[in-house]
Design a protein around this motif. Structure first.
Motif, short mmCIF file in Angstrom:
data_model
loop_
_atom_site.label_atom_id
_atom_site.label_comp_id
_atom_site.label_asym_id
_atom_site.label_seq_id
_atom_site.Cartn_x
_atom_site.Cartn_y
_atom_site.Cartn_z
N LEU A 1 0.76 -1.13 -0.05
CA LEU A 1 0.04 0.05 -0.07
C LEU A 1 0.70 1.24 0.18
N SER A 2 2.23 1.27 0.06
CA SER A 2 3.06 2.30 0.14
C SER A 2 3.92 2.45 -1.10
N THR A 3 4.27 1.16 -1.86
CA THR A 3 5.10 1.32 -2.94
C THR A 3 4.56 0.62 -4.01
N HIS A 4 5.07 0.90 -5.27
CA HIS A 4 4.80 0.57 -6.50
C HIS A 4 3.08 0.61 -6.73
N LEU A 5 2.97 1.69 -6.55
CA LEU A 5 1.52 2.03 -6.65
C LEU A 5 1.01 2.02 -8.00
N PRO A 6 -0.21 1.24 -8.20
CA PRO A 6 -0.99 1.29 -9.62
C PRO A 6 -1.35 2.75 -9.96
N ALA A 7 -0.96 3.09 -11.43
CA ALA A 7 -1.20 4.66 -11.66
C ALA A 7 -2.61 4.99 -11.48
N GLU A 8 -3.61 4.03 -11.35
CA GLU A 8 -5.11 4.79 -11.07
C GLU A 8 -5.07 4.95 -9.57
N ARG B 1 -0.75 13.44 0.98
CA ARG B 1 0.11 13.07 1.80
C ARG B 1 0.81 11.42 1.20
N SER B 2 1.73 11.08 1.65
CA SER B 2 2.29 9.88 0.93
C SER B 2 1.51 8.61 1.14
N ALA B 3 1.40 7.71 0.32
CA ALA B 3 0.28 6.39 0.54
C ALA B 3 0.63 5.82 1.77
N ALA B 4 1.84 5.79 2.43
CA ALA B 4 2.05 4.99 3.58
C ALA B 4 1.34 5.92 4.79
N GLU B 5 1.24 7.19 4.39
CA GLU B 5 0.69 8.09 5.59
C GLU B 5 -0.87 7.85 5.54
N TRP B 6 -1.63 8.01 4.45
CA TRP B 6 -2.83 7.59 4.13
C TRP B 6 -3.21 6.12 4.61
N ALA B 7 -2.48 5.04 4.55
CA ALA B 7 -2.86 3.59 5.10
C ALA B 7 -2.45 3.91 6.40
N LEU B 8 -1.53 4.44 7.22
CA LEU B 8 -1.48 4.34 8.68
C LEU B 8 -2.47 5.06 9.44
N ARG B 9 -2.74 6.22 8.72
CA ARG B 9 -3.79 7.26 9.34
C ARG B 9 -5.13 6.37 9.43
N TRP B 10 -5.36 5.66 8.26
CA TRP B 10 -6.70 5.07 8.15
C TRP B 10 -6.74 3.92 9.50
N HIS C 1 11.85 6.50 6.45
CA HIS C 1 10.37 5.85 6.58
C HIS C 1 10.19 5.88 8.14
N ILE C 2 11.12 5.67 9.05
CA ILE C 2 11.06 5.76 10.69
C ILE C 2 10.63 7.33 10.78
N ASP C 3 11.49 8.35 10.45
CA ASP C 3 11.14 9.72 10.62
C ASP C 3 9.71 10.03 10.03
N GLU C 4 9.23 9.54 8.81
CA GLU C 4 7.99 9.91 8.47
C GLU C 4 6.90 9.16 9.35
N ASN C 5 7.01 8.13 9.72
CA ASN C 5 5.95 7.35 10.28
C ASN C 5 5.82 8.04 12.01
N ILE C 6 6.97 8.36 12.41
CA ILE C 6 6.86 9.09 13.85
C ILE C 6 6.18 10.49 13.58
N LYS C 7 6.61 11.28 12.46
CA LYS C 7 5.76 12.45 12.24
C LYS C 7 4.40 12.40 11.95
N THR C 8 4.03 11.24 11.42
CA THR C 8 2.65 11.10 11.09
C THR C 8 1.83 10.78 12.49
N CYS C 9 2.55 9.96 13.33
CA CYS C 9 1.81 9.61 14.41
C CYS C 9 1.60 10.88 15.43
N GLN C 10 2.39 11.93 15.37
CA GLN C 10 2.19 12.98 16.20
C GLN C 10 0.44 13.54 16.30
#
Ligand code: SF4
Ligand code: SF4
Length: 400
Positions: free
Chosen positions: A209-216, A228-237, A256-265
Motif C-alpha cells: 500500500l506504500s510502494t509500486h502504486l498502480p497508476a490509477e 500525503r504519502s500513500a504510507a501516511e494514508w494507510a497508517l492514518r486509516w 520511513h521511520i522519521d515519516e512514521n513518527i511524524k505522522t503519528c504525532q
C-alpha cells in the motif's frame, strides 16, 4: 508521540510500535550498528513498544534486541515476543522456550507475550498441550506480564480464541484492504468490546500500500483533499479506529521511520474527514478491482480437508499482481510451502480438487481452478530457490 491506553491495565503505549522482523541487513545478517541506531533513535522520540518473535531473522532478532536494548533502553520500552506453536511439542517445551527467550533478550520478564500466528489448528494443538496453564504460571512467576495472541486464521476461530481466556491484548493483520480478511473489522471491534488491546500488524500489507502504486491509485491520491504519502494514508486509516492501540511497522529505513513518527504525532481516532475516508474507500475499491481473484477473505470455504489456506493463497497471489514486492510475496508463499510460521504446509498444491470449498464461497469463485493458477505462478522454481533463505529467516529451531 501519541499514546493509547491498554484497557485492562491502564498502561500507555506509543501508537507506533517498532517491529523487529525486517531489520536492516548486511551480507545476510542484521546490520547491528545501523539497526541499533534506528531502534534507539525511535525510542528517543517516544516509541515504547518493540515487537519481535523467535523465528525472526532466523532467531537473531531476539538476540540482537537483547544487545540493542542495553544501556538503559530496556527500561524505556515494553517488549513483546511470541511462543512459536510449530516448535512446541510438549508442555515442557513452552517453559523451555520462554526461558531461552528471556536469556536471548537479556531480561527477566517479557512485557507482552503472544502465542504466535494462531489459526484453528495451532490453537487446538497448544490448548491440548496445556498452553493456558502455561500462561497462568508464567504470569504468576513474573516471567511474562501480559498474555496475548497473534492471529492469521478465520473470524469464527478468532472469536472462539478471544472468548476462551482473559487476554490483555491481541495482534491482528489490519489495513484498508483487509477489513474482511482474517480477524478483519469484525474481529477488531469484537476484541475492543471485550476491552482487549489490539496491536495491528501489516498496516501497509507488506509494503503493497506504500510502494509500486498502480497508476490509477496514484491518480486518486493526487486529487485527494489533502496531499500525503500513500504510507501516511494507510497508517492514518488504521489509527482512525479507536479500538487500535499500537500499529506495528517493520521499519528499516531512516526516512520511513522519521515519516512514521511524524505522522503519528497527530493520528487521533476519528480524525479523518468524510472526504478523506472516501479517498481511502476509492483506493481500496481500485485495488480490489485490480486483484486477480475477487476473494474477500471471508473464510466460509475453510477449513479445507487437505490443509490449503485458501484465503491466504489468494491474498498473496493478488498482492503479487497488484504491486507488492515479488520477493516478499514469494517469500510468504515459500513460508506456506514449508510450513512457515504456521503449523504445517498450507499452499495451493495440496488441493485435491474435491470442490467442497467452492460450494461454500459466496463470491462464487472457482476455487480449485484458481488455486491451480496460484500454484503455477507462485509455486515454481523462483519461489523454491528462495526457500533456504525463507527457512533461515523464519527458522523455528530453538537455539540459545
Ligand atoms: S477443492 Fe481443494 S481447496 Fe477446496 S476443499 Fe477441496 S482440496 Fe481443499
Ligand atoms: S475463496 Fe470465497 S469463501 Fe473462501 S475466503 Fe475467498 S471469498 Fe471467502
Amino acid at each position: 508521540m501519541l499514546y493509547r491506553t491498554v484497557p485492562k491495565t491502564g498502561e500507555k503505549l506509543s501508537i507506533l510500535g517498532f517491529g523487529a522482523m525486517r531489520l536492516p541487513t548486511r551480507m545476510g545478517k542484521i546490520d547491528e550498528e545501523r539497526a541499533t541506531k534506528q531502534i534507539r533513535g525511535a525510542i528517543d522520540q517516544g516509541v515504547n513498544y518493540i515487537d519481535t518473535a523467535l523465528p525472526y531473522h532466523g532467531g537473531d532478532s531476539e538476540r540482537f534486541l537483547g544487545r540493542a536494548l542495553q544501556e538503559g533502553y530496556r527500561e524505556k520500552v515494553k517488549l513483546a515476543t511470541k511462543l512459536p506453536p510449530q516448535s512446541v511439542h510438549t508442555r515442557e517445551d513452552m517453559d523451555r522456550i520462554l526461558d531461552i527467550q528471556l536469556k536471548k533478550l537479556k531480561t527477566d520478564n517479557i512485557d507482552y507475550y503472544l502465542l504466535h500466528g494462531l489459526g484453528a489448528e495451532s490453537w487446538k494443538k497448544l490448548c491440548d498441550l496445556g498452553v493456558l496453564e502455561f500462561l497462568e504460571k508464567a504470569k504468576s512467576s513474573g516471567k511474562i506480564r501480559n498474555a496475548g495472541l497473534s492471529f492469521h486464521g478465520d473470524r469464527k476461530t478468532f472469536r472462539e480464541i478471544i472468548d476462551r481466556y482473559d487476554w490483555t491484548f491481541c495482534q491482528i493483520q489490519y489495513n484498508f484492504l483487509d477489513e474482511n480478511n482474517q480477524a478483519g473489522t469484525e474481529g477488531l471491534q469484537y476484541a475492543g468490546s471485550k476491552n482487549i488491546a489490539v496491536m495491528v500488524m501489516e498496516p501497509l500489507r507488506g509494503g503493497m500500500l506504500s510502494t509500486h502504486l498502480p497508476a490509477e491509485v496514484k491518480q486518486v491520491y493526487a486529487k485527494a483533499p489533502v496531499q500525503r504519502s500513500a504510507a501516511e494514508w494507510a497508517l492514518r486509516w488504521v489509527w482512525n479506529h479507536p479500538e487500535v492501540t499500537v500499529v506495528l511497522s517493520g521499519m528499516n529505513d531512516e526516512g520511513h521511520i522519521d515519516e512514521n513518527i511524524k505522522t503519528c504525532q497527530t493520528a487521533l481516532p476519528h480524525t479523518m474527514s468524510d472526504a478523506e475516508l472516501a479517498t481511502v474507500t476509492e483506493v481500496a475499491g481500485l485495488y480490489k478491482r485490480l486483484m486477480k481473484v475477487g476473494c474477500t477473505g471471508c473464510a466460509y470455504c475453510m477449513p479445507c480437508p487437505s490443509g490449503v489456506n485458501i484465503p491466504m493463497c489468494f491474498s498473496i497471489y493478488n498482492d503479487y499482481h497488484i504491486g507488492a514486492s515479488h520477493l516478499i510475496a514469494r517469500g510468504m508463499y515459500g513460508g506456506m510451502l514449508m510450513g512457515g510460521v504456521m503449523a504445517g504446509r498450507s499452499d495451493a498444491s495440496l488441493c485435491k480438487g474435491c470442490g467442497k470449498c467452492a460450494k461454500a464461497c459466496p463470491q462464487h469463485i472457482a476455487i480449485p481452478q484458481e488455486l491451480k493458477k496460484v500454484n503455477s505462478t507462485m509455486g515454481g522454481l523462483r519461489t523454491k530457490i528462495l526457500m533456504p533463505i525463507v527457512r533461515m529467516m523464519f527458522s523455528s529451531e530453538v537455539k540459545e
